[in-house]
Enzyme design. Structure first.
Site, PDB file in Angstrom:
ATOM      1  N   SER A 103       0.837  -1.203   0.000  1.00  0.00           N
ATOM      2  CA  SER A 103       0.000   0.000   0.000  1.00  0.00           C
ATOM      3  C   SER A 103       0.874   1.255   0.000  1.00  0.00           C
ATOM      4  O   SER A 103       1.682   1.450  -0.900  1.00  0.00           O
ATOM      5  CB  SER A 103      -0.953  -0.042   1.197  1.00  0.00           C
ATOM      6  N   ASP A 162      -9.407  -5.099  -4.915  1.00  0.00           N
ATOM      7  CA  ASP A 162      -8.761  -3.871  -4.451  1.00  0.00           C
ATOM      8  C   ASP A 162      -9.016  -2.760  -5.462  1.00  0.00           C
ATOM      9  O   ASP A 162      -8.774  -2.936  -6.660  1.00  0.00           O
ATOM     10  CB  ASP A 162      -7.260  -4.136  -4.306  1.00  0.00           C
ATOM     11  N   HIS A 210      -7.645  -5.674  -0.688  1.00  0.00           N
ATOM     12  CA  HIS A 210      -6.432  -4.931  -0.343  1.00  0.00           C
ATOM     13  C   HIS A 210      -5.750  -5.543   0.886  1.00  0.00           C
ATOM     14  O   HIS A 210      -6.377  -5.787   1.915  1.00  0.00           O
ATOM     15  CB  HIS A 210      -6.816  -3.470  -0.087  1.00  0.00           C
TER      16      HIS A 210
END
Length: 336
Positions: A175, A269, A310
């Site tokens: 991320s 995601d 995610h």
């Protein structure tokens, strides 16, 4: 003496004062960050930190090293006991996610993952506990991670000097940490000591123009950059090259100071298409494409995990897809 029908006497409490206006929420970014008018900051999702030490499940030993304004947590696998000058371990400098505003190297999910990665590779892990916004606005996080990487490359710590192969140094992160890893690999200071590879897991990149099947709605695009603007108050452009490395005017992707790149994306995601576009752009900058024989020519690989969201591997570490991703990282780290 009170009569038998006397009522008990309770102490009187003062009338509650009105709620303190300074304790009202001023800004909120989902479950990641809550800021109050008083300046108090809460990170609701982050559990209590865990200490370093011996991990019984993997045999990995960890320790914290303080480096001024930030620290790193080192992970030494059991395999280090058998290393010598001709069989030292690859070094993985890991950068945690959390939108630049949350999590740490001591967060339980990251500590568990670094133990597993260090044991599986095996590799010497270095997890960076960089300063977070808003207390320390960007570029503080970028600066700390660059300093940590330079420190690792110097071999200053005895664990690194004795067991780390400084010809096989990787950066990896998820991320916001994936975003930071890109910029570490692009930094001019790293070109004199090129990295063996970079692993970007569900990297947080964004931009004013949609890629792939991203929503085109301007309001959605602005919302996707809202936290970035808060973490980096010096920027008001979602095409800032730090958030959009594919933007016009961004440094050329062909200058990345690493031999190979692995990008991981997840079907559920909202950053999936951005990650794929980034992998394609890096491969194109190296004169090729993705998939098949192209990976050998460009050194760029893409792993797309179907049916997951995610950073799923942090929350479901024992699921089959998390194992598949870990196995891919291990193969990438150990490739010739």
């Amino acid at each position: 003496m009170a009569s038998s029908n006397s009522k008990p006497v309770f102490p009187e409490f003062p009338t509650p004062l009105p709620a303190d206006p300074s304790d009202e929420v001023a800004r909120e970014f989902g479950p990641l960050l809550r800021i109050y008018k008083s300046g108090r900051v809460e990170r609701p999702l982050v559990p209590p930190p865990v200490d370093p030490g011996h991990d019984a499940a993997t045999g990995v030993v960890s320790k914290d090293v303080h480096l001024g304004s930030f620290s790193v947590r080192l992970y030494l696998p059991r395999a280090a006991a058998t290393t010598n000058n001709s069989s030292k371990l690859p070094v993985v400098v890991y950068v945690h996610g959390g939108g630049f505003v949350a999590e740490s190297a001591a967060s339980p999910n990251y500590h568990r993952f670094l133990n597993k990665l260090a044991a599986a590779a095996p590799a010497l892990g270095i997890s960076v506990d960089y300063r977070l916004a808003p207390e320390h606005p960007l570029p503080a996080g970028y600066d700390d991670c660059l300093a940590a990487l330079k420190w690792a490359l110097s071999g200053a710590d005895p664990w690194i000097a004795d067991h780390g192969d400084l010809a096989r140094v990787f950066v990896a992160g998820d991320s916001a940490g994936g975003n930071i890893c890109h910029h570490l690999a692009m930094h001019p200071d790293i070109r004199s000591s090129p990295l063996k590879g970079a692993v970007l897991i569900h990297p947080w990149f964004w931009g004013s123009e949609a890629v792939g099947e991203e929503p085109r709605n301007p309001a959605f695009r602005a919302m996707g950059a809202d936290l970035w603007f808060y973490a980096c108050p010096g920027s008001s452009d979602m095409d800032d090259h730090r958030m959009n490395p594919m933007a016009p005017g961004a440094p050329g992707l062909g200058t990345m100071a690493c031999e190979r790149v692995l990008v991981c994306a997840a079907e559920g995601d909202f950053l999936r298409w951005r990650g794929r576009a980034y992998a394609e752009a890096v491969a194109a900058a190296r004169g090729g494409g993705l998939g098949g024989e192209n990976a050998a020519a460009t050194g760029v690989e893409l792993l797309e995990t179907m049916g997951e969201g995610h950073v799923f591997y942090l929350f479901k570490p024992d699921c089959d897809k998390a194992t598949e991703m870990l196995d891919k990282m291990v193969a990438f780290i150990n490739a010739p």
